[in-house]
Design a protein around this motif. Sequence first.
Motif, PDB file in Angstrom:
ATOM      1  N   ASP A 135       0.834  -1.205   0.000  1.00  0.00           N
ATOM      2  CA  ASP A 135       0.000   0.000   0.000  1.00  0.00           C
ATOM      3  C   ASP A 135       0.870   1.256   0.000  1.00  0.00           C
ATOM      4  OD1 ASP A 135      -2.029  -1.844   0.426  1.00  0.00           O
ATOM      5  OD2 ASP A 135      -2.300  -1.335   2.540  1.00  0.00           O
ATOM      6  N   GLY A 136       0.406   2.294  -0.661  1.00  0.00           N
ATOM      7  CA  GLY A 136       1.099   3.579  -0.667  1.00  0.00           C
ATOM      8  C   GLY A 136       0.135   4.681  -0.264  1.00  0.00           C
ATOM      9  N   LEU A 137       0.610   5.601   0.581  1.00  0.00           N
ATOM     10  CA  LEU A 137      -0.236   6.714   1.031  1.00  0.00           C
ATOM     11  C   LEU A 137      -0.081   7.872   0.040  1.00  0.00           C
ATOM     12  CD1 LEU A 137      -2.187   7.758   3.165  1.00  0.00           C
ATOM     13  CD2 LEU A 137      -0.203   8.530   4.510  1.00  0.00           C
ATOM     14  N   PHE A 138      -1.137   8.035  -0.777  1.00  0.00           N
ATOM     15  CA  PHE A 138      -1.149   9.009  -1.871  1.00  0.00           C
ATOM     16  C   PHE A 138      -1.761  10.303  -1.360  1.00  0.00           C
ATOM     17  CE2 PHE A 138      -3.507  10.227  -5.982  1.00  0.00           C
ATOM     18  CZ  PHE A 138      -2.392  10.790  -6.575  1.00  0.00           C
ATOM     19  N   ARG A 139      -1.054  11.418  -1.505  1.00  0.00           N
ATOM     20  CA  ARG A 139      -1.554  12.709  -1.035  1.00  0.00           C
ATOM     21  C   ARG A 139      -1.908  13.576  -2.243  1.00  0.00           C
ATOM     22  NH1 ARG A 139      -0.468  16.172   3.644  1.00  0.00           N
ATOM     23  NH2 ARG A 139       1.140  14.738   4.386  1.00  0.00           N
ATOM     24  N   ILE A 140      -3.091  14.166  -2.201  1.00  0.00           N
ATOM     25  CA  ILE A 140      -3.587  14.993  -3.299  1.00  0.00           C
ATOM     26  C   ILE A 140      -3.806  16.404  -2.777  1.00  0.00           C
ATOM     27  CG2 ILE A 140      -5.399  15.258  -5.038  1.00  0.00           C
ATOM     28  CD1 ILE A 140      -6.126  12.278  -4.555  1.00  0.00           C
ATOM     29  N   GLY A 141      -3.195  17.383  -3.441  1.00  0.00           N
ATOM     30  CA  GLY A 141      -3.330  18.775  -3.025  1.00  0.00           C
ATOM     31  C   GLY A 141      -4.124  19.592  -4.024  1.00  0.00           C
ATOM     32  N   ASN A 142      -3.568  20.709  -4.392  1.00  0.00           N
ATOM     33  CA  ASN A 142      -4.266  21.686  -5.231  1.00  0.00           C
ATOM     34  C   ASN A 142      -3.419  22.052  -6.438  1.00  0.00           C
ATOM     35  OD1 ASN A 142      -6.409  22.260  -3.105  1.00  0.00           O
ATOM     36  ND2 ASN A 142      -4.489  22.556  -1.989  1.00  0.00           N
ATOM     37  N   GLU A 143      -4.023  22.779  -7.380  1.00  0.00           N
ATOM     38  CA  GLU A 143      -3.257  23.213  -8.552  1.00  0.00           C
ATOM     39  C   GLU A 143      -2.158  24.189  -8.148  1.00  0.00           C
ATOM     40  OE1 GLU A 143      -4.623  24.319 -12.425  1.00  0.00           O
ATOM     41  OE2 GLU A 143      -6.486  23.188 -12.128  1.00  0.00           O
ATOM     42  N   THR A 144      -2.472  25.037  -7.175  1.00  0.00           N
ATOM     43  CA  THR A 144      -1.452  25.966  -6.682  1.00  0.00           C
ATOM     44  C   THR A 144      -0.760  25.328  -5.481  1.00  0.00           C
ATOM     45  OG1 THR A 144      -3.163  26.992  -5.331  1.00  0.00           O
ATOM     46  CG2 THR A 144      -2.673  28.024  -7.450  1.00  0.00           C
ATOM     47  N   ARG A 145       0.428  25.812  -5.153  1.00  0.00           N
ATOM     48  CA  ARG A 145       1.156  25.266  -4.012  1.00  0.00           C
ATOM     49  C   ARG A 145       0.435  25.623  -2.717  1.00  0.00           C
ATOM     50  NH1 ARG A 145       6.382  23.575  -5.097  1.00  0.00           N
ATOM     51  NH2 ARG A 145       7.010  23.840  -2.938  1.00  0.00           N
ATOM     52  N   GLY A 146       0.545  24.729  -1.718  1.00  0.00           N
ATOM     53  CA  GLY A 146      -0.039  25.003  -0.413  1.00  0.00           C
ATOM     54  C   GLY A 146      -1.509  24.646  -0.351  1.00  0.00           C
ATOM     55  N   GLY A 147      -2.159  25.001   0.748  1.00  0.00           N
ATOM     56  CA  GLY A 147      -3.563  24.669   0.943  1.00  0.00           C
ATOM     57  C   GLY A 147      -3.733  23.276   1.515  1.00  0.00           C
ATOM     58  N   LYS A 148      -4.992  22.920   1.725  1.00  0.00           N
ATOM     59  CA  LYS A 148      -5.285  21.629   2.345  1.00  0.00           C
ATOM     60  C   LYS A 148      -5.055  20.483   1.365  1.00  0.00           C
ATOM     61  CE  LYS A 148      -8.430  23.018   5.992  1.00  0.00           C
ATOM     62  NZ  LYS A 148      -9.815  23.130   6.418  1.00  0.00           N
ATOM     63  N   THR A 149      -4.699  19.350   1.893  1.00  0.00           N
ATOM     64  CA  THR A 149      -4.513  18.154   1.073  1.00  0.00           C
ATOM     65  C   THR A 149      -5.388  17.034   1.622  1.00  0.00           C
ATOM     66  OG1 THR A 149      -2.688  17.289   2.411  1.00  0.00           O
ATOM     67  CG2 THR A 149      -2.096  18.801   0.622  1.00  0.00           C
ATOM     68  N   GLU A 150      -5.617  16.026   0.783  1.00  0.00           N
ATOM     69  CA  GLU A 150      -6.348  14.823   1.207  1.00  0.00           C
ATOM     70  C   GLU A 150      -5.483  13.629   0.884  1.00  0.00           C
ATOM     71  OE1 GLU A 150     -10.667  14.457   0.102  1.00  0.00           O
ATOM     72  OE2 GLU A 150     -10.232  16.390  -0.844  1.00  0.00           O
TER      73      GLU A 150
END
Length: 198
Positions: A135-150
Amino acid sequence: MPLNIRGVEIYPQQLDRPAQEALVEELRAVQAVAPLFSPRTRGGQMSVRMTSAGKYGWYSDGRGYRYESTHPGGGDWPAIPASVLALWHELTGLDRAPDCCLVNYYGDTARMGLHQDRDEADFSWPVMSVSLGDDGLFRIGNETRGGKTESIWLASGDVALLTGPSRLVHHGIDRIRPGSSTLLAKGGRINLTCRVVD
Ligand code: MD5
Ligand code: FE
């Protein structure tokens, strides 16, 4: 019906165990022709080892990131496995084949920092990712740098598609969960990403 996280479509368990095993065999042949290597970036050596199949392979050294038409050892990249091409056409509905299938190998402590995939000429083409092994923990953010991620754990056999506006979101792999899969004899995680490059 895929899960949708910030526009990233995730198809849990798209590949059953026999399909995963067959794909690992095809990737063994790819790695025999084009051995894994650890690219250097301006930030230092990557912990992920990689190779590619297709017309182009992704490469990085002190001069930056780019696609190359040959392996750093000198030869052509091997062909993209037929099963991967079939999955691409099935999920994307495209007639166009990908130019590159990047093979990332994560050992127990490897990770990939948050980044955008923007070395391709046209971001309107999707990117397809296939996860194999631990398993790999995949982190998804935003088009711009910073902000909340899931974050979401990607398991062996899961396939993800980045299309449309999600194509340029920041993403990365924080860590893998060693020993969570029996697919790979030596453990670790493999991720394939298929892209149209030019
Ligand atoms: C991985 N690979 O698991 C990660 C995430 C990379 C990379 O980010 O650039 O090799 S693959 C998850 C993913 C799915 C669908 C689309 C995209 C990433 N994407 O457009 O970056 O080795
Ligand atoms: Fe990426």
